[in-house]
Motif scaffolding. Structure first.
Motif, short mmCIF file in Angstrom:
data_model
loop_
_atom_site.label_atom_id
_atom_site.label_comp_id
_atom_site.label_asym_id
_atom_site.label_seq_id
_atom_site.Cartn_x
_atom_site.Cartn_y
_atom_site.Cartn_z
N UNK A 140 0.83 -1.20 0.00
CA UNK A 140 0.00 0.00 0.00
C UNK A 140 0.87 1.25 0.00
N UNK A 141 0.31 2.34 -0.49
CA UNK A 141 1.03 3.61 -0.49
C UNK A 141 1.12 4.12 0.94
N UNK A 142 2.33 4.52 1.37
CA UNK A 142 2.49 4.96 2.77
C UNK A 142 1.51 6.05 3.20
N UNK A 143 1.17 6.96 2.32
CA UNK A 143 0.27 8.05 2.68
C UNK A 143 -1.18 7.57 2.82
N UNK A 144 -1.46 6.35 2.36
CA UNK A 144 -2.84 5.87 2.39
C UNK A 144 -3.08 4.73 3.37
#
Length: 155
Positions: A140-144
Motif C-alpha cells: 500500500x502507499x504509505x500516505x494511504x
C-alpha cells in the motif's frame, strides 16, 4: 486457493522459515548468509508445497521459489533484509497486539482499544525494532495506510 488461503499459506511458510532460522541462532540475514537462507527456505517451502494438489503446488512453487529471471517471495524477503542488515536479537512471529493504546495525532492523545497481529517484529541489538508486514499483492502507499504506524505505536 482463495486469496485468503494463499496469504495464510505464504505466511505459514515464512513463519516456519524464521522459526527455524531463529532456533538455529542465525540472527540477521546478511549477504554472506544468503546461500544458507535460500537453502533452508527452499527445504521448508518444498515440504509445505508437497501437501498441495499438483496444480496448486506448481503455482506456489513458482510464487515462493521463483523461476528463471523471476525471484520468488523468499528471495525478495531475503534481499530486503540483507539490504538493511541489523543485528537481530529475536524475532517475534505472528505477534499479538491487544489492549488499550495511547495514540497521539495533531496534539491530541486518545486511548483506543485495538487488536491485531504483526507478521513479524524484529528486536534489534541497538534497542530498536523493525516491524514487518507481509503482503501478497503490491504494498500500500504509505500516505494511504495507517496499519504499520498504528502497529509501531502498539509495539
Amino acid at each position: 486457493m482463495t486469496p485468503r488461503a494463499e496469504g495464510e499459506f505464504v505466511h505459514d511458510v515464512l513463519r516456519a522459515f524464521f522459526e527455524s532460522w531463529q532456533a538455529a541462532g542465525l540472527g540477521a540475514i546478511t549477504a554472506d548468509r544468503l546461500p544458507e537462507a535460500r537453502s533452508r527456505f527452499a527445504a521448508i517451502a518444498r515440504q509445505a508445497i508437497a501437501g498441495l494438489p499438483a496444480s496448486e503446488a506448481a503455482v506456489q512453487r513458482m510464487r515462493l521459489l521463483g523461476a528463471v529471471g523471476e525471484p520468488g517471495l523468499g528471495e525478495v524477503v531475503f534481499a530486503a533484509e540483507a539490504g538493511r542488515p541489523s543485528a537481530v536479537r529475536e524475532r517475534l512471529l505472528e505477534y499479538e497486539l491487544s489492549g488499550e493504546f495511547a495514540i497521539s495525532t495533531g496534539g491530541e492523545t486518545r486511548t483506543v482499544r485495538l487488536r491485531g497481529k504483526a507478521d513479524r517484529v524484529d528486536l534489534l541489538e541497538e534497542g530498536r525494532f523493525r516491524l514487518i508486514d507481509y503482503k501478497n499483492g503490491s504494498a500500500p502507499k504509505p500516505a494511504q495506510t495507517i496499519q504499520l504506524p498504528i502497529y509501531a505505536v502498539c509495539v
